[in-house]
Write a protein that holds these residues in place. Structure first.
Motif, PDB file in Angstrom:
ATOM      1  N   ALA A   1       6.510  -1.959  15.076  1.00 57.12           N
ATOM      2  CA  ALA A   1       6.554  -0.670  14.378  1.00 57.12           C
ATOM      3  C   ALA A   1       5.555  -0.714  13.226  1.00 57.12           C
ATOM      4  CB  ALA A   1       7.957  -0.407  13.855  1.00 57.12           C
ATOM      5  N   GLN A   2       4.908   0.403  12.969  1.00 60.06           N
ATOM      6  CA  GLN A   2       3.964   0.476  11.858  1.00 60.06           C
ATOM      7  C   GLN A   2       4.752   0.581  10.562  1.00 60.06           C
ATOM      8  OE1 GLN A   2       0.793   3.123  12.708  1.00 60.06           O
ATOM      9  NE2 GLN A   2      -0.145   2.942  10.709  1.00 60.06           N
ATOM     10  N   GLU A   3       4.537  -0.372   9.690  1.00 64.31           N
ATOM     11  CA  GLU A   3       5.304  -0.432   8.446  1.00 64.31           C
ATOM     12  C   GLU A   3       4.739   0.522   7.400  1.00 64.31           C
ATOM     13  OE1 GLU A   3       6.257  -4.346   7.025  1.00 64.31           O
ATOM     14  OE2 GLU A   3       5.949  -5.174   9.030  1.00 64.31           O
ATOM     15  N   THR A   4       5.622   1.042   6.565  1.00 64.87           N
ATOM     16  CA  THR A   4       5.198   1.892   5.467  1.00 64.87           C
ATOM     17  C   THR A   4       4.986   1.029   4.225  1.00 64.87           C
ATOM     18  OG1 THR A   4       7.494   2.320   4.856  1.00 64.87           O
ATOM     19  CG2 THR A   4       6.461   3.886   6.360  1.00 64.87           C
ATOM     20  N   GLY A   5       4.218   1.533   3.299  1.00 66.39           N
ATOM     21  CA  GLY A   5       3.988   0.831   2.043  1.00 66.39           C
ATOM     22  C   GLY A   5       2.858  -0.180   2.103  1.00 66.39           C
ATOM     23  N   LEU A   6       2.205  -0.319   3.261  1.00 61.45           N
ATOM     24  CA  LEU A   6       1.075  -1.239   3.389  1.00 61.45           C
ATOM     25  C   LEU A   6      -0.230  -0.460   3.257  1.00 61.45           C
ATOM     26  CD1 LEU A   6       2.290  -3.384   6.435  1.00 61.45           C
ATOM     27  CD2 LEU A   6       2.227  -4.071   4.032  1.00 61.45           C
ATOM     28  N   PRO A   7      -1.331  -1.138   2.915  1.00 63.09           N
ATOM     29  CA  PRO A   7      -2.619  -0.450   2.842  1.00 63.09           C
ATOM     30  C   PRO A   7      -2.988   0.210   4.178  1.00 63.09           C
ATOM     31  CG  PRO A   7      -2.770  -2.643   1.871  1.00 63.09           C
ATOM     32  CD  PRO A   7      -1.426  -2.543   2.529  1.00 63.09           C
ATOM     33  N   VAL A   8      -3.511   1.429   4.103  1.00 65.10           N
ATOM     34  CA  VAL A   8      -3.888   2.192   5.293  1.00 65.10           C
ATOM     35  C   VAL A   8      -5.388   2.053   5.522  1.00 65.10           C
ATOM     36  CG1 VAL A   8      -3.982   4.512   6.305  1.00 65.10           C
ATOM     37  CG2 VAL A   8      -1.987   3.808   4.974  1.00 65.10           C
ATOM     38  N   ILE A   9      -5.759   1.829   6.788  1.00 66.84           N
ATOM     39  CA  ILE A   9      -7.156   1.667   7.188  1.00 66.84           C
ATOM     40  C   ILE A   9      -7.503   2.773   8.174  1.00 66.84           C
ATOM     41  CG2 ILE A   9      -8.839   0.110   8.271  1.00 66.84           C
ATOM     42  CD1 ILE A   9      -7.701  -1.147   5.793  1.00 66.84           C
ATOM     43  N   ASP A  10      -8.620   3.473   7.936  1.00 67.59           N
ATOM     44  CA  ASP A  10      -9.099   4.499   8.865  1.00 67.59           C
ATOM     45  C   ASP A  10      -9.876   3.795   9.972  1.00 67.59           C
ATOM     46  OD1 ASP A  10     -10.081   6.681  10.196  1.00 67.59           O
ATOM     47  OD2 ASP A  10     -11.378   7.362   8.570  1.00 67.59           O
ATOM     48  N   LEU A  11      -9.410   3.951  11.230  1.00 64.43           N
ATOM     49  CA  LEU A  11     -10.037   3.287  12.368  1.00 64.43           C
ATOM     50  C   LEU A  11     -10.915   4.220  13.190  1.00 64.43           C
ATOM     51  CD1 LEU A  11      -6.976   1.148  13.448  1.00 64.43           C
ATOM     52  CD2 LEU A  11      -8.956   0.435  12.093  1.00 64.43           C
ATOM     53  N   GLY A  12     -11.097   5.454  12.717  1.00 67.31           N
ATOM     54  CA  GLY A  12     -11.944   6.417  13.417  1.00 67.31           C
ATOM     55  C   GLY A  12     -11.143   7.308  14.342  1.00 67.31           C
ATOM     56  N   THR A  13     -11.703   8.442  14.666  1.00 64.47           N
ATOM     57  CA  THR A  13     -11.116   9.476  15.543  1.00 64.47           C
ATOM     58  C   THR A  13      -9.669   9.795  15.199  1.00 64.47           C
ATOM     59  OG1 THR A  13     -10.530   7.902  17.313  1.00 64.47           O
ATOM     60  CG2 THR A  13     -12.693   8.958  17.460  1.00 64.47           C
ATOM     61  N   GLY A  14      -9.360   9.803  13.911  1.00 66.14           N
ATOM     62  CA  GLY A  14      -8.040  10.189  13.445  1.00 66.14           C
ATOM     63  C   GLY A  14      -6.978   9.107  13.522  1.00 66.14           C
ATOM     64  N   VAL A  15      -7.349   7.897  13.879  1.00 64.78           N
ATOM     65  CA  VAL A  15      -6.380   6.809  13.996  1.00 64.78           C
ATOM     66  C   VAL A  15      -6.275   6.077  12.661  1.00 64.78           C
ATOM     67  CG1 VAL A  15      -5.794   4.639  15.175  1.00 64.78           C
ATOM     68  CG2 VAL A  15      -6.854   6.525  16.451  1.00 64.78           C
ATOM     69  N   GLN A  16      -5.043   5.937  12.187  1.00 65.42           N
ATOM     70  CA  GLN A  16      -4.771   5.235  10.932  1.00 65.42           C
ATOM     71  C   GLN A  16      -3.931   3.996  11.235  1.00 65.42           C
ATOM     72  OE1 GLN A  16      -5.370   6.649   7.509  1.00 65.42           O
ATOM     73  NE2 GLN A  16      -6.867   7.807   8.679  1.00 65.42           N
ATOM     74  N   GLY A  17      -4.373   2.857  10.744  1.00 63.91           N
ATOM     75  CA  GLY A  17      -3.616   1.628  10.910  1.00 63.91           C
ATOM     76  C   GLY A  17      -3.164   1.108   9.563  1.00 63.91           C
ATOM     77  N   THR A  18      -2.171   0.230   9.584  1.00 66.57           N
ATOM     78  CA  THR A  18      -1.751  -0.434   8.349  1.00 66.57           C
ATOM     79  C   THR A  18      -2.048  -1.916   8.492  1.00 66.57           C
ATOM     80  OG1 THR A  18       0.513  -0.718   9.194  1.00 66.57           O
ATOM     81  CG2 THR A  18       0.081   1.208   7.809  1.00 66.57           C
ATOM     82  N   ILE A  19      -2.418  -2.529   7.352  1.00 64.09           N
ATOM     83  CA  ILE A  19      -2.770  -3.939   7.384  1.00 64.09           C
ATOM     84  C   ILE A  19      -1.796  -4.746   6.534  1.00 64.09           C
ATOM     85  CG2 ILE A  19      -4.465  -3.785   5.509  1.00 64.09           C
ATOM     86  CD1 ILE A  19      -6.159  -5.755   7.381  1.00 64.09           C
ATOM     87  N   ASP A  20      -1.321  -5.818   7.126  1.00 62.18           N
ATOM     88  CA  ASP A  20      -0.388  -6.724   6.475  1.00 62.18           C
ATOM     89  C   ASP A  20      -1.099  -8.071   6.333  1.00 62.18           C
ATOM     90  OD1 ASP A  20       1.804  -8.033   5.457  1.00 62.18           O
ATOM     91  OD2 ASP A  20       3.025  -7.866   7.263  1.00 62.18           O
ATOM     92  N   ARG A  21      -1.310  -8.490   5.095  1.00 62.40           N
ATOM     93  CA  ARG A  21      -2.006  -9.749   4.828  1.00 62.40           C
ATOM     94  C   ARG A  21      -1.083 -10.692   4.073  1.00 62.40           C
ATOM     95  NH1 ARG A  21      -7.834  -8.691   5.086  1.00 62.40           N
ATOM     96  NH2 ARG A  21      -8.173  -6.456   5.018  1.00 62.40           N
ATOM     97  N   GLY A  22      -1.167 -11.967   4.414  1.00 58.34           N
ATOM     98  CA  GLY A  22      -0.392 -12.972   3.698  1.00 58.34           C
ATOM     99  C   GLY A  22      -0.387 -14.288   4.450  1.00 58.34           C
ATOM    100  N   ALA A  23      -0.211 -15.372   3.725  1.00 57.70           N
ATOM    101  CA  ALA A  23      -0.135 -16.718   4.294  1.00 57.70           C
ATOM    102  C   ALA A  23      -1.334 -17.034   5.176  1.00 57.70           C
ATOM    103  CB  ALA A  23       1.167 -16.900   5.061  1.00 57.70           C
ATOM    104  N   GLY A  24      -2.509 -16.538   4.793  1.00 58.10           N
ATOM    105  CA  GLY A  24      -3.727 -16.829   5.544  1.00 58.10           C
ATOM    106  C   GLY A  24      -3.873 -16.050   6.846  1.00 58.10           C
TER     107      GLY A  24
END
Length: 192
Positions: A78-101
């Motif tokens: 599931a796409q989590e809320t509260g994470l940074p949003v990345i525009d992937l083009g053609t209206g697609v928005q992804g969220t990125i989860d970074r941590g522990a390398g």
């Protein structure tokens, strides 16, 4: 088992070497796995010598005891809320989860989740590959799962780690390949 009469990819996902495509399978009471490889020459389907060839892709069909069990077996995120949003083009928005390398970029498309894994410690970033995948998904349609499907990709091309998995009722289908494009092309051929 008559594998020719069951649901399977209708394209090999290759850009070349179609004339040297080899396939063999193993089966059990719950399903089967087909191994795709490119040899020095084309050999008869399921020839005993094919087991020693390194596959570039596999296709797996597994029957579960219930639809719920098949849904649980899909690695859907599931796409989590509260994470940074990345525009992937053609209206697609992804969220990125970074941590522990590690970094995981996830987006939703209908009943599908798509996740790209990268290791920033190794100098990897999932954004470029995610944008390439969005472009491929705009070109190739995936099968429609009964409830959920998941594309799980890795920036590192290390074995059969580019996967697409979906369920249709109590049946789980999974395609794994060395190349994300191969995986997508093979899965797309099953949506027709």
């Amino acid at each position: 088992m008559a594998i020719g009469t069951t649901k399977k990819p209708t394209v090999d996902g290759l850009n070349e070497n179609h004339n040297r495509l080899n396939m063999h399978y193993i089966s059990n009471a719950y399903g089967y796995t087909v191994y795709y490889s490119v040899g020095a020459t084309a050999k008869e389907f399921n020839a005993s010598t094919l087991a020693s060839e390194t596959p570039y892709a596999t296709f797996n069909k597994t029957a579960y005891v219930s639809t719920a069990a098949a849904v649980t077996a899909v690695n859907h995120h599931a796409q989590e809320t509260g994470l940074p949003v990345i525009d992937l083009g053609t209206g697609v928005q992804g969220t990125i989860d970074r941590g522990a390398g590690q970094a995981y970029l996830t987006w939703q498309a209908g009943r599908w989740s798509v996740t790209v894994h990268a290791s920033p410690v190794m100098g990897q970033d999932p954004v470029a590959m995610s944008k390439q995948l969005v472009a491929l998904f705009n070109q190739y349609s995936l099968p429609i799962p009964s409830q959920v499907g998941a594309g799980n990709f890795d920036v590192t091309d290390n074995g059969l780690n580019q996967t697409i998995t979906w369920q249709e009722g109590a049946i789980l289908y999974k395609i794994s390949a060395r190349s994300a494009e191969t995986t997508i092309k093979m899965a797309s051929s099953m949506s027709r």
